[in-house]
Scaffold this motif. Structure first.
Motif, PDB file in Angstrom:
ATOM      1  N   VAL A 105     -20.368 -28.528   3.580  1.00 25.42           N
ATOM      2  CA  VAL A 105     -19.235 -28.877   2.684  1.00 25.42           C
ATOM      3  C   VAL A 105     -19.851 -29.671   1.058  1.00 25.42           C
ATOM      4  N   THR A 106     -20.993 -30.742   1.295  1.00 23.90           N
ATOM      5  CA  THR A 106     -21.991 -30.968   0.515  1.00 23.90           C
ATOM      6  C   THR A 106     -22.886 -30.725   0.606  1.00 23.90           C
ATOM      7  N   PHE A 107     -23.795 -29.878   1.411  1.00 24.03           N
ATOM      8  CA  PHE A 107     -24.479 -29.258   0.497  1.00 24.03           C
ATOM      9  C   PHE A 107     -24.218 -28.414  -0.311  1.00 24.03           C
ATOM     10  N   THR A 108     -23.134 -27.714  -0.233  1.00 26.40           N
ATOM     11  CA  THR A 108     -23.084 -26.340  -0.607  1.00 26.40           C
ATOM     12  C   THR A 108     -23.089 -27.213  -2.399  1.00 26.40           C
ATOM     13  N   ILE A 109     -21.920 -28.042  -2.055  1.00 25.77           N
ATOM     14  CA  ILE A 109     -21.588 -29.027  -3.648  1.00 25.77           C
ATOM     15  C   ILE A 109     -23.362 -29.532  -4.145  1.00 25.77           C
ATOM     16  N   ALA A 110     -24.024 -30.075  -3.374  1.00 25.44           N
ATOM     17  CA  ALA A 110     -25.471 -30.654  -3.868  1.00 25.44           C
ATOM     18  C   ALA A 110     -26.442 -28.892  -4.869  1.00 25.44           C
ATOM     19  N   LEU A 111     -26.117 -27.850  -3.817  1.00 27.05           N
ATOM     20  CA  LEU A 111     -26.699 -26.571  -4.158  1.00 27.05           C
ATOM     21  C   LEU A 111     -26.337 -26.336  -5.357  1.00 27.05           C
ATOM     22  N   THR A 112     -24.744 -26.548  -5.046  1.00 28.05           N
ATOM     23  CA  THR A 112     -24.091 -26.054  -6.625  1.00 28.05           C
ATOM     24  C   THR A 112     -24.610 -26.558  -8.302  1.00 28.05           C
ATOM     25  N   VAL A 170      -3.190 -16.849   1.666  1.00 30.19           N
ATOM     26  CA  VAL A 170      -2.048 -17.657   1.734  1.00 30.19           C
ATOM     27  C   VAL A 170      -1.670 -19.045   1.416  1.00 30.19           C
ATOM     28  N   ILE A 171      -3.242 -19.849   1.955  1.00 31.96           N
ATOM     29  CA  ILE A 171      -3.038 -21.278   2.340  1.00 31.96           C
ATOM     30  C   ILE A 171      -3.514 -21.322   0.798  1.00 31.96           C
ATOM     31  N   LEU A 172      -4.672 -20.866   0.651  1.00 40.86           N
ATOM     32  CA  LEU A 172      -5.338 -20.895  -0.768  1.00 40.86           C
ATOM     33  C   LEU A 172      -4.439 -20.739  -2.234  1.00 40.86           C
ATOM     34  N   ILE A 189      -8.006 -27.508   6.493  1.00 37.83           N
ATOM     35  CA  ILE A 189      -8.320 -28.332   5.411  1.00 37.83           C
ATOM     36  C   ILE A 189      -9.311 -28.318   4.467  1.00 37.83           C
ATOM     37  N   VAL A 190     -10.586 -26.895   4.554  1.00 42.08           N
ATOM     38  CA  VAL A 190     -11.312 -27.110   3.843  1.00 42.08           C
ATOM     39  C   VAL A 190     -11.171 -25.663   2.430  1.00 42.08           C
ATOM     40  N   THR A 191     -10.201 -25.215   2.482  1.00 41.32           N
ATOM     41  CA  THR A 191      -9.247 -24.320   1.949  1.00 41.32           C
ATOM     42  C   THR A 191      -8.404 -25.162   1.083  1.00 41.32           C
ATOM     43  N   ALA A 192      -8.187 -26.186   1.820  1.00 40.53           N
ATOM     44  CA  ALA A 192      -6.813 -27.365   1.225  1.00 40.53           C
ATOM     45  C   ALA A 192      -7.732 -27.569  -0.012  1.00 40.53           C
ATOM     46  N   GLU A 193      -8.755 -28.181   0.673  1.00 40.39           N
ATOM     47  CA  GLU A 193      -9.423 -28.922  -0.557  1.00 40.39           C
ATOM     48  C   GLU A 193      -9.697 -28.292  -2.429  1.00 40.39           C
ATOM     49  N   LEU A 209     -15.142 -24.500 -11.434  1.00 36.60           N
ATOM     50  CA  LEU A 209     -14.954 -23.430 -11.439  1.00 36.60           C
ATOM     51  C   LEU A 209     -16.404 -23.313 -10.512  1.00 36.60           C
ATOM     52  N   PRO A 210     -17.144 -23.621 -10.522  1.00 36.02           N
ATOM     53  CA  PRO A 210     -18.456 -23.094 -10.086  1.00 36.02           C
ATOM     54  C   PRO A 210     -18.145 -23.465  -9.037  1.00 36.02           C
ATOM     55  N   HIS A 211     -18.430 -24.833  -8.708  1.00 35.64           N
ATOM     56  CA  HIS A 211     -17.713 -25.612  -6.883  1.00 35.64           C
ATOM     57  C   HIS A 211     -16.595 -24.463  -6.454  1.00 35.64           C
ATOM     58  N   CYS A 212     -15.838 -24.211  -6.861  1.00 33.10           N
ATOM     59  CA  CYS A 212     -14.062 -23.704  -6.206  1.00 33.10           C
ATOM     60  C   CYS A 212     -14.726 -21.989  -6.149  1.00 33.10           C
ATOM     61  N   ILE A 213     -15.942 -21.476  -5.860  1.00 34.81           N
ATOM     62  CA  ILE A 213     -16.644 -20.055  -5.841  1.00 34.81           C
ATOM     63  C   ILE A 213     -17.141 -20.357  -4.676  1.00 34.81           C
ATOM     64  N   ALA A 214     -18.360 -21.723  -4.783  1.00 36.24           N
ATOM     65  CA  ALA A 214     -19.747 -21.971  -3.277  1.00 36.24           C
ATOM     66  C   ALA A 214     -18.465 -22.250  -2.372  1.00 36.24           C
ATOM     67  N   HIS A 215     -17.028 -22.621  -2.660  1.00 43.29           N
ATOM     68  CA  HIS A 215     -16.335 -23.333  -1.099  1.00 43.29           C
ATOM     69  C   HIS A 215     -15.994 -22.416  -0.418  1.00 43.29           C
ATOM     70  N   LEU A 216     -15.544 -21.063  -1.568  1.00 41.00           N
ATOM     71  CA  LEU A 216     -15.175 -19.497  -0.898  1.00 41.00           C
ATOM     72  C   LEU A 216     -16.139 -19.175   0.051  1.00 41.00           C
ATOM     73  N   ILE A 217     -17.568 -19.203  -0.741  1.00 47.29           N
ATOM     74  CA  ILE A 217     -18.681 -18.797   0.419  1.00 47.29           C
ATOM     75  C   ILE A 217     -18.548 -19.418   1.362  1.00 47.29           C
ATOM     76  N   ALA A 218     -18.089 -20.988   1.597  1.00 47.76           N
ATOM     77  CA  ALA A 218     -18.845 -22.007   2.703  1.00 47.76           C
ATOM     78  C   ALA A 218     -17.028 -21.282   3.415  1.00 47.76           C
ATOM     79  N   ILE A 219     -16.472 -21.625   2.919  1.00 49.22           N
ATOM     80  CA  ILE A 219     -15.018 -21.282   4.177  1.00 49.22           C
ATOM     81  C   ILE A 219     -15.788 -19.321   4.693  1.00 49.22           C
ATOM     82  N   ALA A 220     -16.115 -18.506   4.243  1.00 44.17           N
ATOM     83  CA  ALA A 220     -16.449 -17.384   4.329  1.00 44.17           C
ATOM     84  C   ALA A 220     -17.711 -17.916   5.785  1.00 44.17           C
TER      85      ALA A 220
END
Length: 427
Positions: free
Chosen positions: A183-190, A325-327, A365-369, A400-411
């Motif tokens: 997730v840290t790498f995802t934020i940095a890459l975004t 549902v959690i999202l 937890i990642v989804t709740a983030e 918003l772009p980080h939310c989209i990137a987080h969804l990819i990380a969750i997948a």
């Protein structure tokens, strides 16, 4: 029918502004009284509070909170950002990447996302704005970086999930290490992608010599050692999470005193804040257990398990629906409320579907983030907006772009469970 009425009454209490823990206690107690009468209710209320408070695993929560308070007041967060900025400032979007790394480092000591967001808002956000960063980009990365405290050990959310799902606290904490890195790498890459796309939104900083880069690491070395020691002793089995939390709190106190000196008034405030927060969490966990007891008496959980088991769909479809549902719950409830309301019901269901509860805990937890940073309840965004003195809408657009990137990380983490389970399996 009874279960439906009790659940609706609990949501009504929440809508009226009653705290989550007390809403759960009131609704659960009403349901138990309805089914078993005063004898059943008194029997549960006379033993369950003591059993919850006396739990050995629960002791990790006040100790981790105390450790976080000491680190917060030590002022080391500024040093963390300065060190990361020295090493990555000449990379496009480097200060944003440094914010993500500082959030990860801070999260490895402080288990509170809002505290991390507030601290980063007062350290990294002014620096980014000083160098001409776009407000949306700067505030967005600060808000999302604060959420890392929920995932990277020692995470209070992870401990509470483990207590509610009845899984190993140690395995739950260690399971967050690799996903935390992802997730840290995802934020940095975004941030890097956004900076490459719009270079004028993320100007470069002044060059820093190699000697200055290494010198910037010296102030944060004690915190890195503390972070590694707490996680390391849990991973190797040298100490339980409770023992590791106590040792971590002690050395965080030493770190605080060595940097700020010994002040009676401030020490009293540190212990007071940690104690109040721990008591609040204890009431929430107690409420969850009382509500779960009511569900057990009504066989509601078993009815849900049987109903889902009879559905003509693949178990992975059920999992994806649960993640969605959690999202969606994040639109209306804070993360602690989501945990205490859903975990006692979902844990038996997921076990019946042969899913690993530790792995699902990481996914949850990642989804709740994401709930911490998307409207209308995105608490981290409001914290950043307050410190930056900008409309909260600007922060929401920036994140918003980080939310989209987080969804990819969750997948990715859903598709590859080993990312969460490999380290715990090596303990």
């Amino acid at each position: 029918m009874i279960a439906t009425i009790i659940v609706l009454s609990m949501f009504l209490l929440l809508a009226m502004g009653m705290p989550v823990g007390f809403s759960l206690i009131a609704a659960g107690a009403l349901g138990i009284f309805w089914i078993g009468g005063p004898a059943a209710l008194l029997g549960i209320l006379s033993s369950m509070p003591k059993d919850n408070a006396a739990s050995y695993e629960f002791l990790a929560i006040p100790m981790f909170l105390l450790m976080a308070e000491f680190v917060l007041r030590s002022g080391i967060a500024d040093d963390l950002f300065q060190a990361a900025a020295a090493w990555f400032g000449r990379v496009r979007g480097g200060l944003g990447i440094a914010t993500a790394l500082a959030g990860a480092g801070f999260g490895a000591i402080c288990g509170s996302s809002t505290a991390a967001a507030a601290t980063l808002s007062s350290t990294s956000l002014p620096a980014m704005l000083k160098y001409g960063y776009d407000m949306r980009m700067a505030s967005g990365v600060v808000a999302i970086s604060g959420t890392l405290s929920m995932l990277i050990p020692p995470s209070i959310a992870m401990v509470i999930y483990a207590l509610l799902a009845d899984v190993s606290v140690a395995k739950m904490l260690i399971a967050g290490v690799i996903p935390g890195i992802i997730v840290t790498f995802t934020i940095a890459l975004t941030v890097w992608y956004l900076a490459i796309r719009n270079p004028e939104h993320a100007p470069l900083t002044e060059p820093v010599t190699l000697g200055q880069k290494f010198a910037s690491l010296r102030p944060i070395l004690p915190m890195i050692l503390l972070m590694g020691a707490v996680t390391g002793v849990i991973y190797t089995g040298v100490a339980t999470p409770t023992e590791a939390s106590a040792v971590g709190a002690f050395f965080a106190g030493v770190l605080y005193i060595s940097r700020q000196g010994f002040r009676w008034r401030e020490m009293a405030q540190v212990f007071s804040r940690a104690t109040r927060t721990a008591c609040m969490l204890a009431i929430i966990i107690l409420g969850a257990h009382i509500f779960t007891t009511f569900f057990a008496l009504t066989q509601t959980t078993q009815v849900i398990i049987d109903w889902v088991g009879a559905l003509p769909v693949n178990r992975w479809v059920v999992l994806v629906v649960l993640v969605i549902v959690i999202l969606l719950l994040g639109f209306f409830l804070d993360q602690m409320a989501i945990l205490v309301l859903t975990v006692p019901i979902l844990a038996p269901l997921l076990t019946s579907l042969d899913f690993d509860l530790v792995w699902f805990g990481v996914i949850m937890i990642v989804t709740a983030e994401i709930g911490l940073v998307h409207p209308p309840l995105g608490l981290n965004c409001f914290v950043v907006a307050k410190y930056a003195k900008v409309p909260s809408g600007e922060v929401f657009w920036g994140v918003l772009p980080h939310c989209i990137a987080h969804l990819i990380a969750i997948a990715i983490m859903v598709a590859f469970p080993a990312l969460s389970l490999w380290l715990p399996s090596q303990m």
